[in-house]
Design an enzyme around this catalytic site. Structure first.
Site, PDB file in Angstrom:
ATOM      1  N   GLU B  27      35.930 -25.930   4.502  1.00  0.00           N
ATOM      2  CA  GLU B  27      36.418 -25.145   3.208  1.00  0.00           C
ATOM      3  C   GLU B  27      37.558 -26.032   2.531  1.00  0.00           C
ATOM      4  O   GLU B  27      38.298 -26.711   3.321  1.00  0.00           O
ATOM      5  CB  GLU B  27      36.841 -23.904   3.970  1.00  0.00           C
ATOM      6  N   ASN B  72      36.585 -17.888   1.157  1.00  0.00           N
ATOM      7  CA  ASN B  72      37.063 -17.282   0.358  1.00  0.00           C
ATOM      8  C   ASN B  72      37.216 -18.352  -1.002  1.00  0.00           C
ATOM      9  O   ASN B  72      37.068 -17.840  -2.082  1.00  0.00           O
ATOM     10  CB  ASN B  72      38.475 -16.823   0.475  1.00  0.00           C
ATOM     11  N   ASN B 172      30.536 -15.113  -0.072  1.00  0.00           N
ATOM     12  CA  ASN B 172      31.176 -15.156   1.044  1.00  0.00           C
ATOM     13  C   ASN B 172      31.934 -13.723   1.242  1.00  0.00           C
ATOM     14  O   ASN B 172      32.752 -13.503   0.297  1.00  0.00           O
ATOM     15  CB  ASN B 172      32.153 -16.104   1.273  1.00  0.00           C
ATOM     16  N   GLU B 173      31.864 -13.028   2.155  1.00  0.00           N
ATOM     17  CA  GLU B 173      32.934 -11.850   2.589  1.00  0.00           C
ATOM     18  C   GLU B 173      33.029 -10.943   1.433  1.00  0.00           C
ATOM     19  O   GLU B 173      33.919 -10.595   0.969  1.00  0.00           O
ATOM     20  CB  GLU B 173      34.104 -12.143   3.224  1.00  0.00           C
ATOM     21  N   TYR B 244      36.925 -13.452  14.516  1.00  0.00           N
ATOM     22  CA  TYR B 244      37.779 -14.238  14.885  1.00  0.00           C
ATOM     23  C   TYR B 244      38.650 -13.522  16.228  1.00  0.00           C
ATOM     24  O   TYR B 244      38.813 -12.273  16.041  1.00  0.00           O
ATOM     25  CB  TYR B 244      39.023 -14.711  13.971  1.00  0.00           C
ATOM     26  N   GLU B 292      30.870 -17.680  10.992  1.00  0.00           N
ATOM     27  CA  GLU B 292      32.655 -18.024  10.992  1.00  0.00           C
ATOM     28  C   GLU B 292      32.787 -17.214  12.519  1.00  0.00           C
ATOM     29  O   GLU B 292      32.778 -16.040  12.538  1.00  0.00           O
ATOM     30  CB  GLU B 292      33.446 -17.357   9.867  1.00  0.00           C
ATOM     31  N   GLN B 351      37.185 -23.571  11.848  1.00  0.00           N
ATOM     32  CA  GLN B 351      36.460 -24.856  10.994  1.00  0.00           C
ATOM     33  C   GLN B 351      36.710 -25.933  11.800  1.00  0.00           C
ATOM     34  O   GLN B 351      36.892 -25.967  12.772  1.00  0.00           O
ATOM     35  CB  GLN B 351      37.394 -24.931   9.538  1.00  0.00           C
TER      36      GLN B 351
END
Lengths: 502, 502, 502
Positions: B27, B72, B172-173, B244, B292, B351
């Site tokens: 990212e 993001n 994304n999200e 996460y 992710e 990442q």
């Protein structure tokens, strides 16, 4: 003779007097911008083309903030049309007012003018034809120091320091069928929330205004506010209210009591907002931005935009001529706004110049004060410190629209530091004088100044040739007693009474 | 001493091992791109400015795919900012990470890097501030041979052959309040469906990922997935999962069992997706893109973006330092992903470089391996063939978050062609060793390799100066019996056990 | 021998014959534009590149309006691609028809052609990938005199006078899964309302068409119309209907009765629209724009767009070859449209040239008339005055799809000024002749002309080499009686019978 009593206690306070309560509004509409604040070639124009005669009147008026650039205008506005070399700016059709927009004035010109006028800008973003991206671009252009594309573009356009605009309107009257890009309440609420949330990622401290109803008579009034706030409560700080008043037929009594409507409107929206807050278990309170209010004869010919093939530049539009009664009503509306200072923390009289405005201009000619100029200027100058929690009690008048209402309306402020207070009063009786007793708990009181706007004919107006027919004159009918002061108000009048603690 | 048994039968298979399970993520965030994969002037930089020391580590890591450019970041990204002559590219504020994006790296640079790294790109389109049109334009730019505007623009930019990118993320999200352009589930579902449908008109074979919840703890989790898929089931191939993990306080036991959460999360979303499929009478199955996942200390100072006037280029951000326990957890999460290979057919560790990453760099200095590098690299290299349907049975440990869970977790793969298998194991006990018996039905088994990541202190990490403190070492505590193999695992350890059929 | 009677009374009228009922359609699809209406270098091409042989046939066809530029094509069209110097126009992928659009023809070329053809344009705006802003820009470009950006751009492009386009389609088939930017009914309804409302701020007199269902077999048919109109009733004038017919298997009888389906479809949408009007307490009636109708063998190979890497310019696509039965059906559909002239006030046969079209061309070669050319041309020429309220009564035929239906279908018009009438008739019996008695109340009747399209084989078609196999020939089997006329119709035939009042 009507009678009323106003009991003041400097310890019983509503809220501080908010400077933003005395805001105004400059829209790209009619002659508000062009030949209003801006007229290169005018004898008084400065090097930037701004009329300094108008600037002087704006300072005298005491406007603290100005909302810009609309209004309905903003809903199809492309802000980048108004930056860069003027000769390269595109002319656009303004669908809101059926006019041609030259874009000779844009955000940089407006901000330069605002600096000269000493006013704080309230900037509106276009949520009609546009959305988040354009709002972020404008925000970057106005508020970012440098290094990024739009910030560097501003610097290339000669403005090194960011403007730091704090308060932003998320569109304008998005519930109105006349609005380009009108949306449903939920859709607008989500778009406003989206836009607000993205803008706060740039600066969490921005103060953001969601559009409430265009007026309290909209069929979706109430539901609109609730649905918008259900979507955007956490993202916004303000919800907007708009209201315009005029005398219907010969019903002067109801017209003079217009503040009754404003009171109810504010109370209603506060209740709706707080109900949403309750459902959301939020401690946050949504504030009111009453960002369009005034007397406006909306059905008059002056309010009808051009049509057909006629797309003029800066036509004479909404150039209402105000009379004494209008001034008394404006004074009454200011009393209502001040009274709600705990929740109404911003307000904009619509508009500043030429368009339903306190200040009028002639192209190439003079600028002058309409009747409504005076109560605004006096209130803005003398409402200092805190608003006191007090309402007058006494005689009533009967109105067709609101029933029995107090003949006298009033609000009082108190400046602890200066140890002085001011009372703003209207006598809404159409024929009788009113004697008002102002009592101040715990203070011995001396008169500093008393001035009244009145006259034998409520329909007399100011004109280009007779611009001072209606204006405040000293009122010597004030007497001092043991408990306070007694002042006599002519029928259909607005009065300011300033006192000092002995 | 804990004990467990794992019974393998090469005929009882879950699914093939999918290469895309070992994906990663680049990212525009912190130093992932700039001074991460790209640093012109670095001693190891190639002619394109890519660090060849990083490229070598990426190849060693064995990452198969890389998702790009966000995250993001993508939700306010204008892809065309990143093409054409670098000196003409605009600098932009990145609102996602409060940074300045120079756009020195864009889609062409990324694709060149991906070619050198031998990885497949997974491209994300901006559904925050943009929609269908920009997605189609990017698709044309990357995937169309020539003759049309954007394809010819790519060719003019020096890339004759289209990239042929197969897999695309639709935003994304989009459920996250932090996301620029956040939408409701139904609105996003319709936008995703619209975008997918339009992209398929260019190429029906594209593989398209709809955004699921940002994590399983979102208040709208579950409803979001259902509502999105009700709108877009027929148009998309994947739904995304993000998770996460970190150690909360001193609760090492729960942290080591993080794969329990991942198991439940995957099972839940599979059930939700299949329930939508049932309602729709569809034979199609939606696959999971776990795009992710990682250990991330989200509340640590390293994860707090800049603020205020600070908009740095490529700041140190999210540069988590990983310890032995983190590596064991990452190994355990890979076990969970492999176990669900029937439905999880793509996954991206977030990442790749510097930003919660297996690979770290110093600007102008060396690149090195964090602890979590090792289980990823080993699993990516040795998980071949098919995943076997087998779970270990035996001793348990008690965890505050998940209750009683197996002390040992494991998954096994079998490569029919090579006639060999691999078992991936974690001992989640914080103090005791575990003895694991692996039985293979119908095969006589020989040990090929056994290596373990462990150590006396679960909190020891790798650093720039001591980059090899945590790494796999040979484990000689393997014995062979009639029915299979027995291996002893230290507490808090990750182990790979490779065997061959005699 | 079938028999039927048609009783006409010039005082019993349905509605005036609307010229817009005989509209056609030019989409950027296949060879409708390129090598259809436009082929520079063709021996008959004029200075603008338009084929004058095609122009002559268009005039002969009598098409009154042409919808442009789509159809599905419009939903990702950027109108500004098609203006300005041709060599600077970008080539675009057309996702609707998997073709390459060179943009050599754009709005200015189309309007020039429309002027030469003497047809009124019906312009469609892109509500797939775009919204209000682009629609307003196009409207300004085409319809504004001058002074503003886009109007001046048109003038700079050589067109001084605005086009004054009256009728506009708000997108195309927005309910179709194949449509780029497909939306839900409510979302589309709001977008259509928004767009309409904004366009009317430019010109309140525009006539605006909201998209109805793509066809009556859509799963959302009916609900779609209701939901769209609930959102946009006040803003639009028309709702669109689309229908294509073809012979299924060997069921010629049902195919010949296709007008039964069209009748029901129109009646259904009228009922739905009026029901919405009732709910809204509106006196306004929504009109029907049947802006795509024809015979179309949609499943034929000729209708399959290119795929994969094949993105041709103006490929042969949808070049259906029509036979006698198709011509009779087209004649029958025109009867249905005329019969509903009280509500169907616009209709467009899809399409004009090459693409399911009455007119065919060869690149560099001749232009010729398909079978369906003839009933359209005759009806367009001779349906004048008012439509009479009359339906034939008599023998029936049995159809698999519609059950028992009249063997003869017919509609009649009456031109008070010319004191003459025309009857349009089809004999839908596949083997028997039909004898039809036309009685006219209060008038003595004389035959002016009777012509019939028929033949021994319903499947004979016109071709490039034999372009006149199917065409109207004089029908001398008309007799005059005391009460009117009697005409004999061959099986599978279409007939025009013109009479005058003595």
């Amino acid at each position: 003779m009507k009678r009323a009593t106003l009991q003041l206690d400097p310890r019983r306070q509503v809220a501080p007097v908010r400077p933003r309560l005395f805001g105004s509004f400059v829209e790209h509409l009619g002659r508000c911008v062009y030949t209003g604040i801006y007229e290169p070639g005018h004898p008084t124009a400065d090097g930037d083309g701004f009329r300094t005669d108008v600037l002087a009147l704006v300072r005298e008026l005491g406007a603290t903030t100005v909302r810009y650039p609309g209004g309905n205008f903003v809903s199809s506005y492309r802000w980048e049309d108004g930056i860069g070399p003027v000769e390269q700016r595109p002319a656009r059709l303004d669908l809101a007012w059926h006019s041609l927009e030259t874009n000779a004035v844009g955000v940089d010109e407006f901000m330069r003018w605002a600096g000269k006028a000493g006013i704080e800008p309230i900037m509106a973003v276009n949520l009609g034809t546009r959305g988040v991206e354009a709002a972020l671009d404008l925000l970057e252009y106005t508020n970012h120091r440098g290094g990024s594309h739009y910030a560097e573009l501003r610097r290339a356009n000669g403005v090194d320091k960011p403007y730091g605009i704090r308060m932003w309107c998320l569109g304008n009257e998005m519930d109105g069928p006349w609005q380009v890009g009108r949306r449903s309440a939920s859709e607008y609420g989500r778009l406003a929330g989206q836009t607000a949330s993205a803008m706060r990622r740039f600066d969490p401290g921005l103060e953001l205004v969601a559009c409430g109803s265009s007026h309290s008579g909209m069929p979706t009034f109430g539901d609109w506010e609730r649905d918008v706030l259900m979507e955007a409560y956490d993202q916004v700080d303000y919800i907007s209210l708009h209201a315009y008043y005029h005398q219907a037929g010969d019903d002067l009594a109801s017209f003079l009591a217009s503040a009754e409507d404003m009171d109810r409107y504010i109370d209603s929206v506060v209740a709706i907002a707080d109900a949403v807050g309750a459902v959301k278990r939020s401690r946050k309170k949504i504030m009111i931005s009453f960002d369009e209010w005034n007397v406006w004869y909306q059905r008059a010919a002056a309010s009808v935009p051009p049509s057909g093939e006629d797309w003029p530049v800066a036509p004479r539009l909404l150039e209402d001529r105000y009379n004494l009664a209008d001034a008394v009503v404006v004074g009454g509306l200011l009393i209502s706004l001040l009274r709600h200072s705990d929740r109404v923390t911003a307000a904009c009289q619509a508009q500043l110049v030429n368009v339903i405005a306190p200040i009028m201009t002639e192209p190439g000619g003079p600028a002058w004060r309409q009747t409504i100029f005076h109560p605004f200027a006096q209130t803005a100058r003398h409402a200092k410190g805190v608003v006191l929690d007090a309402r007058p009690a006494g005689s009533t008048v009967d109105t067709a629209r609101f029933g029995e209402v107090g003949a006298v309306d009033a609000v009082a402020t108190w400046d602890e530091q200066a140890r002085g207070g001011t009372v703003f009063l209207v006598n809404r009786d159409t024929s009788e004088e009113a004697e008002v007793t102002v009592e101040v708990t715990g203070e011995t009181v001396e008169v500093v100044e008393c001035a009244t706007v009145s006259g034998p004919d409520p329909y007399v107006d100011n004109t280009l040739d007779a611009p001072d027919r209606v204006r405040p004159l000293p009122n010597d009918r004030v007497t001092r007693s043991d408990t306070g002061l007694t002042v006599t108000l002519p029928p259909v009048s607005w009065t300011i009474l300033r006192w000092a603690a002995a």
